[in-house]
Design a protein around this motif. Structure first.
Motif, PDB file in Angstrom:
ATOM      1  N   ALA A  13      -1.237  10.408  -0.247  1.00 57.25           N
ATOM      2  CA  ALA A  13      -1.940   9.267   0.351  1.00 57.25           C
ATOM      3  C   ALA A  13      -2.775   8.512  -0.672  1.00 57.25           C
ATOM      4  O   ALA A  13      -2.944   7.300  -0.575  1.00 57.25           O
ATOM      5  CB  ALA A  13      -2.827   9.750   1.500  1.00 57.25           C
ATOM      6  N   ALA A  16      -0.932   5.495  -2.206  1.00 61.15           N
ATOM      7  CA  ALA A  16      -0.321   4.508  -1.312  1.00 61.15           C
ATOM      8  C   ALA A  16      -0.470   3.098  -1.855  1.00 61.15           C
ATOM      9  O   ALA A  16      -1.533   2.715  -2.329  1.00 61.15           O
ATOM     10  CB  ALA A  16      -0.945   4.601   0.074  1.00 61.15           C
ATOM     11  N   PHE A  43      -6.043   7.675   2.273  1.00 64.43           N
ATOM     12  CA  PHE A  43      -5.034   6.637   2.095  1.00 64.43           C
ATOM     13  C   PHE A  43      -5.598   5.492   1.258  1.00 64.43           C
ATOM     14  O   PHE A  43      -6.638   4.915   1.583  1.00 64.43           O
ATOM     15  CB  PHE A  43      -4.570   6.125   3.470  1.00 64.43           C
ATOM     16  CG  PHE A  43      -3.272   5.385   3.449  1.00 64.43           C
ATOM     17  CD1 PHE A  43      -2.084   6.044   3.241  1.00 64.43           C
ATOM     18  CD2 PHE A  43      -3.245   4.018   3.648  1.00 64.43           C
ATOM     19  CE1 PHE A  43      -0.879   5.362   3.229  1.00 64.43           C
ATOM     20  CE2 PHE A  43      -2.056   3.317   3.640  1.00 64.43           C
ATOM     21  CZ  PHE A  43      -0.865   3.991   3.435  1.00 64.43           C
ATOM     22  N   LYS A  48      -4.975  -0.102   6.900  1.00 66.04           N
ATOM     23  CA  LYS A  48      -4.539   1.137   7.527  1.00 66.04           C
ATOM     24  C   LYS A  48      -5.138   1.226   8.921  1.00 66.04           C
ATOM     25  O   LYS A  48      -6.188   0.655   9.199  1.00 66.04           O
ATOM     26  CB  LYS A  48      -4.947   2.351   6.700  1.00 66.04           C
ATOM     27  CG  LYS A  48      -6.447   2.503   6.502  1.00 66.04           C
ATOM     28  CD  LYS A  48      -6.757   3.685   5.608  1.00 66.04           C
ATOM     29  CE  LYS A  48      -8.262   3.831   5.392  1.00 66.04           C
ATOM     30  NZ  LYS A  48      -8.563   4.979   4.533  1.00 66.04           N
TER      31      LYS A  48
END
Length: 79
Positions: A13, A16, A43, A48
């Motif tokens: 993550a 990302a 992340f 998100k």
């Protein structure tokens, strides 16, 4: 399996580079909610969202998640 034990969603993550939509089932015994929230919090991309399904197990949101996915993609301008 030994090699796979070194990988988890949190590690990936952090790298990302695309928007992410997460779903978490709060009664999931296969992927405990704490692991999903850990990946979500790590992340890297600023776009998100996480959707929680309070009474679901590993099936997550099922068909309800399709609606969330379509809305998320529409907000990104993807059809």
């Amino acid at each position: 399996f030994r090699t796979l034990s070194y990988f988890d969603g949190v590690s990936m993550a952090r790298r990302a580079s695309a928007p992410g939509l997460f779903s978490v089932a709060l009664m999931d015994f296969t992927c405990p909610p704490s692991t999903v929230y850990a990946a979500f919090n790590a992340f890297a991309h600023e776009t998100k969202r996480i959707v929680a399904y309070e009474f679901n197990d590993h099936e997550g949101g099922g068909a309800h998640q399709w609606t969330q996915q379509a809305a998320f993609l529409a907000e990104l301008g993807i059809q």
